[in-house]
Design a protein around this motif. Structure first.
Motif, PDB file in Angstrom:
ATOM      1  N   ILE A 178       0.576  -1.016   0.378  1.00 59.21           N
ATOM      2  CA  ILE A 178      -0.025   0.113   0.097  1.00 59.21           C
ATOM      3  C   ILE A 178       0.714   1.182  -0.139  1.00 59.21           C
ATOM      4  O   ILE A 178       1.707   1.462   0.923  1.00 59.21           O
ATOM      5  CB  ILE A 178      -1.306  -0.027   0.861  1.00 59.21           C
ATOM      6  CG1 ILE A 178      -2.134  -1.219   1.232  1.00 59.21           C
ATOM      7  CG2 ILE A 178      -2.267   1.581   0.955  1.00 59.21           C
ATOM      8  CD1 ILE A 178      -2.521  -1.497   2.495  1.00 59.21           C
ATOM      9  N   LEU A 179       0.338   1.911  -0.894  1.00 63.29           N
ATOM     10  CA  LEU A 179       1.580   3.266  -1.537  1.00 63.29           C
ATOM     11  C   LEU A 179       0.655   4.585  -1.160  1.00 63.29           C
ATOM     12  O   LEU A 179      -0.243   4.674  -2.277  1.00 63.29           O
ATOM     13  CB  LEU A 179       2.394   3.217  -1.986  1.00 63.29           C
ATOM     14  CG  LEU A 179       3.388   3.997  -3.098  1.00 63.29           C
ATOM     15  CD1 LEU A 179       4.451   4.036  -1.973  1.00 63.29           C
ATOM     16  CD2 LEU A 179       3.114   4.403  -4.107  1.00 63.29           C
ATOM     17  N   GLY A 185       5.149  13.410  -1.429  1.00 61.08           N
ATOM     18  CA  GLY A 185       6.683  11.787  -1.651  1.00 61.08           C
ATOM     19  C   GLY A 185       5.048  10.848  -1.757  1.00 61.08           C
ATOM     20  O   GLY A 185       4.170  10.935  -1.378  1.00 61.08           O
ATOM     21  N   LEU A 186       5.893  10.245  -1.464  1.00 61.33           N
ATOM     22  CA  LEU A 186       5.183   8.531  -1.639  1.00 61.33           C
ATOM     23  C   LEU A 186       5.574   8.374  -0.562  1.00 61.33           C
ATOM     24  O   LEU A 186       6.736   7.816  -0.007  1.00 61.33           O
ATOM     25  CB  LEU A 186       6.266   7.274  -2.963  1.00 61.33           C
ATOM     26  CG  LEU A 186       6.130   8.390  -4.509  1.00 61.33           C
ATOM     27  CD1 LEU A 186       7.069   7.122  -4.859  1.00 61.33           C
ATOM     28  CD2 LEU A 186       4.648   8.199  -4.578  1.00 61.33           C
ATOM     29  N   PHE A 187       4.193   7.000   0.822  1.00 61.99           N
ATOM     30  CA  PHE A 187       5.281   6.704   1.882  1.00 61.99           C
ATOM     31  C   PHE A 187       4.438   5.566   1.950  1.00 61.99           C
ATOM     32  O   PHE A 187       2.906   4.986   1.122  1.00 61.99           O
ATOM     33  CB  PHE A 187       3.925   7.596   2.647  1.00 61.99           C
ATOM     34  CG  PHE A 187       4.241   8.924   2.747  1.00 61.99           C
ATOM     35  CD1 PHE A 187       5.604   9.261   3.478  1.00 61.99           C
ATOM     36  CD2 PHE A 187       3.738   9.510   1.933  1.00 61.99           C
ATOM     37  CE1 PHE A 187       6.163  10.302   4.050  1.00 61.99           C
ATOM     38  CE2 PHE A 187       4.607  11.138   2.491  1.00 61.99           C
ATOM     39  CZ  PHE A 187       5.566  11.774   3.407  1.00 61.99           C
ATOM     40  N   LEU A 188       5.326   4.745   1.990  1.00 59.89           N
ATOM     41  CA  LEU A 188       4.745   2.219   2.162  1.00 59.89           C
ATOM     42  C   LEU A 188       3.824   2.742   3.585  1.00 59.89           C
ATOM     43  O   LEU A 188       4.170   3.316   4.707  1.00 59.89           O
ATOM     44  CB  LEU A 188       5.934   2.289   2.419  1.00 59.89           C
ATOM     45  CG  LEU A 188       5.879   0.695   1.863  1.00 59.89           C
ATOM     46  CD1 LEU A 188       5.406   0.441   1.194  1.00 59.89           C
ATOM     47  CD2 LEU A 188       6.873   0.136   2.349  1.00 59.89           C
ATOM     48  N   LEU A 189       2.556   2.415   2.855  1.00 63.49           N
ATOM     49  CA  LEU A 189       2.128   2.321   3.999  1.00 63.49           C
ATOM     50  C   LEU A 189       1.902   0.359   5.150  1.00 63.49           C
ATOM     51  O   LEU A 189       1.729   0.522   6.012  1.00 63.49           O
ATOM     52  CB  LEU A 189       0.318   2.854   3.907  1.00 63.49           C
ATOM     53  CG  LEU A 189      -0.016   4.212   4.070  1.00 63.49           C
ATOM     54  CD1 LEU A 189      -1.350   4.581   3.639  1.00 63.49           C
ATOM     55  CD2 LEU A 189       0.389   5.552   4.735  1.00 63.49           C
ATOM     56  N   ILE A 199       9.182  -0.397  -7.281  1.00 64.55           N
ATOM     57  CA  ILE A 199       7.818   1.453  -7.395  1.00 64.55           C
ATOM     58  C   ILE A 199       9.010   2.421  -7.253  1.00 64.55           C
ATOM     59  O   ILE A 199       9.096   3.002  -8.481  1.00 64.55           O
ATOM     60  CB  ILE A 199       7.234   1.123  -6.142  1.00 64.55           C
ATOM     61  CG1 ILE A 199       6.302   0.145  -5.517  1.00 64.55           C
ATOM     62  CG2 ILE A 199       6.409   2.339  -5.940  1.00 64.55           C
ATOM     63  CD1 ILE A 199       5.680   0.038  -3.929  1.00 64.55           C
ATOM     64  N   GLU A 200      10.061   2.173  -6.300  1.00 61.06           N
ATOM     65  CA  GLU A 200      11.172   3.163  -7.513  1.00 61.06           C
ATOM     66  C   GLU A 200      12.184   3.476  -8.185  1.00 61.06           C
ATOM     67  O   GLU A 200      11.971   4.455  -8.766  1.00 61.06           O
ATOM     68  CB  GLU A 200      12.199   3.150  -5.777  1.00 61.06           C
ATOM     69  CG  GLU A 200      11.806   3.456  -4.201  1.00 61.06           C
ATOM     70  CD  GLU A 200      12.405   3.268  -3.065  1.00 61.06           C
ATOM     71  OE1 GLU A 200      13.684   1.936  -3.839  1.00 61.06           O
ATOM     72  OE2 GLU A 200      12.861   3.534  -2.354  1.00 61.06           O
ATOM     73  N   ARG A 201      12.578   2.053  -8.365  1.00 61.31           N
ATOM     74  CA  ARG A 201      12.488   2.460  -9.908  1.00 61.31           C
ATOM     75  C   ARG A 201      11.844   3.330 -11.336  1.00 61.31           C
ATOM     76  O   ARG A 201      12.595   4.052 -11.599  1.00 61.31           O
ATOM     77  CB  ARG A 201      12.744   0.829 -10.597  1.00 61.31           C
ATOM     78  CG  ARG A 201      13.625   0.596 -11.596  1.00 61.31           C
ATOM     79  CD  ARG A 201      14.022  -0.922 -12.111  1.00 61.31           C
ATOM     80  NE  ARG A 201      12.333  -1.249 -12.328  1.00 61.31           N
ATOM     81  CZ  ARG A 201      11.362  -1.663 -12.679  1.00 61.31           C
ATOM     82  NH1 ARG A 201      11.229  -0.623 -13.903  1.00 61.31           N
ATOM     83  NH2 ARG A 201      11.300  -2.745 -12.158  1.00 61.31           N
ATOM     84  N   GLN A 205      12.107   7.963  -7.216  1.00 63.48           N
ATOM     85  CA  GLN A 205      11.916   8.709  -6.519  1.00 63.48           C
ATOM     86  C   GLN A 205      12.416   8.010  -4.951  1.00 63.48           C
ATOM     87  O   GLN A 205      11.743   6.613  -4.794  1.00 63.48           O
ATOM     88  CB  GLN A 205      11.344   9.928  -5.899  1.00 63.48           C
ATOM     89  CG  GLN A 205      10.144   9.743  -6.058  1.00 63.48           C
ATOM     90  CD  GLN A 205       9.112  11.107  -5.889  1.00 63.48           C
ATOM     91  OE1 GLN A 205       8.371  11.382  -6.796  1.00 63.48           O
ATOM     92  NE2 GLN A 205       8.190  11.021  -4.903  1.00 63.48           N
ATOM     93  N   PRO A 206      12.797   8.083  -3.682  1.00 62.47           N
ATOM     94  CA  PRO A 206      12.529   7.204  -2.841  1.00 62.47           C
ATOM     95  C   PRO A 206      11.136   7.357  -1.818  1.00 62.47           C
ATOM     96  O   PRO A 206       9.750   8.248  -2.514  1.00 62.47           O
ATOM     97  CB  PRO A 206      13.171   7.965  -1.607  1.00 62.47           C
ATOM     98  CG  PRO A 206      13.780   9.341  -2.327  1.00 62.47           C
ATOM     99  CD  PRO A 206      13.352   9.392  -3.550  1.00 62.47           C
ATOM    100  N   VAL A 207      11.292   5.916  -1.873  1.00 63.45           N
ATOM    101  CA  VAL A 207       9.190   5.535  -1.002  1.00 63.45           C
ATOM    102  C   VAL A 207      10.148   5.676   0.230  1.00 63.45           C
ATOM    103  O   VAL A 207      11.094   5.256   0.949  1.00 63.45           O
ATOM    104  CB  VAL A 207       8.996   3.981  -1.440  1.00 63.45           C
ATOM    105  CG1 VAL A 207       7.953   3.733  -0.981  1.00 63.45           C
ATOM    106  CG2 VAL A 207       8.563   4.142  -3.096  1.00 63.45           C
TER     107      VAL A 207
END
Ligand code: AMP
Ligand code: MG
Length: 323
Positions: A178-179, A185-189, A199-201, A205-207
């Motif tokens: 779940i992102l 930004g992007l946050f891994l929930l 996902i980062e590729r 950008q970083p997760v």
């Protein structure tokens, strides 16, 4: 006892039951899902009842394609790129929810965001056929092991639902990642079936994990915070208060309530669950400083209803009171 049908023979009956507001356990590529029509509040309430979930945490809405998804949520260019790369597949995107999407508020637990995923296989075929999104958490009893075979689902839930669709063991065997896709930004929930590196590729950008100020699934407590003060177990309504009623008999002074909505005039907990978020927010919008809430019994879905009401009533720093 649930009927178990092989997926080749199950499309018609599964669609019929889902459109009638019944629950069906369906295979997806991640795990088996306990599916309900996401636009039908009573059907969604049954998910919580059947799983024995003690709280109304938000559910993932499953869609057939990006077109269906874009009618429900607002996609940033980055969200679009991720969906393009990984859907159908084990990635759930948490995005801003569009008003008027038709999704029942019990699915989002009244939040302004929604978790969306496009699954592979039978689940997607059903959604495409009925033309409606499905709410589908894992097909297990709350807190127990997640079902990855039709037999496991039958053992856990066979006595409580009508149909289990057998698609064999699920290929991924893990729940979806779940992102949350936010401006910051992007946050891994929740880590899951899609690796963060992948996902980062695609994102370039970083997760981020466990970032401050972001609602992680475990922090959902504070999410539904009405502006009005909530007064529980009200036997009487005081002047100026709105009343959230339950069942056939009214609190004293109900006739002077500034606004009144009944969760279920007949005292049906499933109906009450389906109405909880929409009634609370409608009474909140009435502008009353306090919403008095009649007692709701604690059995069955009443546990989750009372949990949510208690959170809404918990003291907060700011509210309509005193402002
Ligand atoms: P399940 O339905 O069991 O697959 O779990 C769904 C997960 O998604 C739970 O951990 C929820 O807390 C999370 N979730 C669903 N909707 C949202 C949302 N709008 N914001 C944050 N987390 C969400
Ligand atoms: Mg689960």
């Amino acid at each position: 006892m649930a009927e178990i049908l092989p997926q080749d023979a199950a499309l018609d009956p599964a669609c019929r039951l889902l459109l009638a507001g019944e629950l069906v356990a369906i295979p997806t590529e991640t795990v088996y899902g306990l599916a309900a029509d996401a636009t039908n509040g009573e059907a969604v309430a049954r998910i919580f009842e059947v799983k024995g979930r003690p709280r109304f945490n938000p559910l993932i809405a499953h869609v057939a394609d990006r077109k269906m998804a874009e009618a429900i949520a607002a996609f940033s260019p980055l969200a679009e790129r991720l969906a393009q790369a990984f859907w159908p597949g084990p990635l759930t995107l948490v995005l801003p929810h569009r008003a008027g999407s038709g999704i029942h508020p019990l699915v989002t637990a009244g939040l302004g965001t929604i978790a969306l995923r496009c699954p592979k296989g039978f689940g997607r075929d059903v959604i495409e056929r009925i033309g409606r999104p499905l709410a589908a958490p894992s097909a297990n009893i709350s807190g127990r092991v997640t079902g990855t075979t039709a037999e496991a689902v039958d053992k856990a839930l066979g006595g409580r639902i009508g149909l289990i669709v057998d698609g064999g063991p699920t290929p991924v065997g893990l729940e979806s990642s779940i992102l949350k896709v936010a401006e910051e930004g992007l946050f891994l929930l929740r880590p899951g079936g899609l690796a963060v590196e992948e996902i980062e590729r695609v994102a370039g950008q970083p997760v981020l994990r466990g970032a401050k100020g972001v609602e992680a699934p475990g922090m959902l407590a504070s999410h539904y915070a009405p502006a009005a003060r909530i007064r529980l177990d009200a036997a009487e309504v005081f002047p100026g208060e709105a009343l959230l009623a339950f069942g056939p008999t009214r609190a004293r002074g109900a006739e002077r309530a500034a606004a009144l909505l009944n969760l279920s005039p007949s005292g049906d907990l499933r109906e009450a669950a389906a109405n909880l978020f929409s009634h609370l927010s409608a009474l909140d919008a009435s502008g009353a400083a306090t919403i008095a809430v009649e007692p709701v019994p604690g059995h069955g879905l009443g546990e989750a209803i009372n949990d949510r009401l208690a959170r809404a009533a918990a003291p907060r720093d700011s509210g309509r009171e005193g402002t």
